[in-house]
Design a protein around this motif. Structure first.
Motif, mmCIF file in Angstrom:
data_model
loop_
_atom_site.group_PDB
_atom_site.id
_atom_site.type_symbol
_atom_site.label_atom_id
_atom_site.label_comp_id
_atom_site.label_asym_id
_atom_site.label_seq_id
_atom_site.Cartn_x
_atom_site.Cartn_y
_atom_site.Cartn_z
ATOM 1 N N GLU A 1 0.783 -1.419 0.123
ATOM 2 C CA GLU A 1 0.030 -0.093 0.057
ATOM 3 C C GLU A 1 0.888 1.088 -0.006
ATOM 4 O O GLU A 1 1.889 1.448 0.648
ATOM 5 C CB GLU A 1 -0.793 0.049 0.989
ATOM 6 N N THR B 1 -1.377 1.362 -12.217
ATOM 7 C CA THR B 1 -2.206 2.298 -11.426
ATOM 8 C C THR B 1 -3.467 2.641 -11.751
ATOM 9 O O THR B 1 -4.501 2.586 -11.167
ATOM 10 C CB THR B 1 -1.236 3.463 -11.334
ATOM 11 N N ASP B 2 -3.749 2.799 -13.218
ATOM 12 C CA ASP B 2 -5.154 2.984 -13.702
ATOM 13 C C ASP B 2 -6.161 1.748 -13.571
ATOM 14 O O ASP B 2 -7.083 1.846 -13.200
ATOM 15 C CB ASP B 2 -4.988 3.292 -15.216
ATOM 16 N N ARG C 1 -5.844 -0.344 -11.012
ATOM 17 C CA ARG C 1 -6.372 -0.361 -9.695
ATOM 18 C C ARG C 1 -7.392 0.504 -9.487
ATOM 19 O O ARG C 1 -8.172 0.086 -8.496
ATOM 20 C CB ARG C 1 -5.121 -0.403 -8.599
ATOM 21 N N GLU C 2 -7.110 1.903 -9.855
ATOM 22 C CA GLU C 2 -8.186 2.747 -9.647
ATOM 23 C C GLU C 2 -9.497 2.315 -10.258
ATOM 24 O O GLU C 2 -10.666 2.456 -9.710
ATOM 25 C CB GLU C 2 -7.602 4.205 -9.991
ATOM 26 N N ARG C 3 -9.518 1.835 -11.445
ATOM 27 C CA ARG C 3 -10.625 1.379 -12.022
ATOM 28 C C ARG C 3 -11.444 0.362 -11.556
ATOM 29 O O ARG C 3 -12.642 0.516 -11.336
ATOM 30 C CB ARG C 3 -10.286 1.143 -13.548
ATOM 31 N N SER D 1 -11.316 -0.200 -8.363
ATOM 32 C CA SER D 1 -11.776 0.042 -7.115
ATOM 33 C C SER D 1 -12.963 0.752 -7.235
ATOM 34 O O SER D 1 -13.993 0.813 -6.503
ATOM 35 C CB SER D 1 -10.735 0.927 -6.299
ATOM 36 N N GLN D 2 -13.023 1.725 -8.212
ATOM 37 C CA GLN D 2 -14.160 2.356 -8.441
ATOM 38 C C GLN D 2 -15.389 1.594 -8.891
ATOM 39 O O GLN D 2 -16.570 1.523 -8.482
ATOM 40 C CB GLN D 2 -13.973 3.446 -9.746
ATOM 41 N N ALA E 1 -16.708 -0.719 -5.894
ATOM 42 C CA ALA E 1 -16.532 -0.101 -4.530
ATOM 43 C C ALA E 1 -17.946 -0.367 -3.811
ATOM 44 O O ALA E 1 -17.918 -0.829 -2.511
ATOM 45 C CB ALA E 1 -16.552 1.574 -4.857
ATOM 46 N N PRO F 1 -11.257 -0.122 -1.221
ATOM 47 C CA PRO F 1 -10.194 -0.039 -2.462
ATOM 48 C C PRO F 1 -9.283 -1.313 -2.572
ATOM 49 O O PRO F 1 -8.926 -1.855 -1.331
ATOM 50 C CB PRO F 1 -9.666 1.239 -2.566
ATOM 51 N N VAL G 1 -5.645 -2.086 -2.821
ATOM 52 C CA VAL G 1 -4.352 -1.298 -2.577
ATOM 53 C C VAL G 1 -3.133 -1.762 -2.594
ATOM 54 O O VAL G 1 -2.004 -1.042 -2.779
ATOM 55 C CB VAL G 1 -4.430 -0.793 -1.075
#
Length: 207
Positions: free
Chosen positions: A80, A90-91, A93-95, A97-98, A101, A107, A109
């Motif tokens: 983390e 990184t993209d 992981r963010e996508r 997580s969103q 959710a 999220p 991490v």
């Protein structure tokens, strides 16, 4: 090195991520499921090349009966808050997580990377049950880059196994009680295959 066969879904010239809404959910039983998105990471040949050559891969050893043997794959773990080795990760992981959710409640991490160099590299039957996932439902998202390999799954208490073919850019998310009640593996293969990188995204406190 064997030539990489890109996914039939991979039509992008530069790295991009597809639509998670086209996921297909497959129930393994009443409480465990898989989400599958073929070709989710498009145009990712350069991403694979970066991971192969710039990740600080580690060779691990483990005790097996009376001997210490090499683990048949290379690994690298990003905890983390650590920077990932390519912006597309990184993209991802963010996508993820969103998108998950509401269902997951927290999220992704961490990112664990495994390099399967050839068909002799593998991972034995296991579940990601270190930490909270021993007794709580969670999700583990895996993006596969490189040569196609099979993800095998079987009930932890015994039963028929099944396989999912994962190609270049494919995403599989294991959810519900999958880590607690099912085991998974990447079997060895005698086929002439090139390298594959598995990227596993997890929540805090799960390995």
């Amino acid at each position: 090195m064997l030539a990489l066969q890109s996914s039939l879904f991979d039509t992008a010239d530069s790295p991009t991520l597809g639509d998670l809404e086209r996921r297909h959910r497959r129930f393994l039983d009443e409480t465990a499921w898989l989400d599958l998105v073929p070709g989710w990471a498009c145009g990712s040949d350069q991403v694979l090349d970066t991971l192969l050559h710039e990740v600080p891969w580690r060779a691990e050893r483990r005790q097996m009966y009376d001997s210490v043997v090499d683990v048949p794959r290379l690994t690298c773990f990003y905890g983390e808050g650590e920077s990932l080795p390519h912006p597309l990760l990184t993209d991802m992981r963010e996508r993820l997580s969103q998108h998950y959710a509401a269902e997951l409640g927290e999220p992704f991490v961490t990112a664990g990377l495994c390099l399967y160099r050839h068909g002799e590299d593998s991972v034995a039957w296991h579940g990601d049950r270190i930490g909270r996932s021993r007794d709580q439902d969670t999700m583990v998202a895996i993006v596969s880059l490189g040569s196609a390999r099979h993800l095998a799954l079987r009930p932890r208490d015994g039963g028929r196994s099944q396989r999912v073919a994962l190609g270049h850019g494919d995403l599989v998310v294991m959810g519900g009680a999958c880590q607690r009640t099912w085991d998974h593996a990447v079997p060895k293969t005698s086929a002439a295959v090139g390298p594959r990188v598995s990227i596993q995204f997890r929540v805090a406190g799960v390995r």
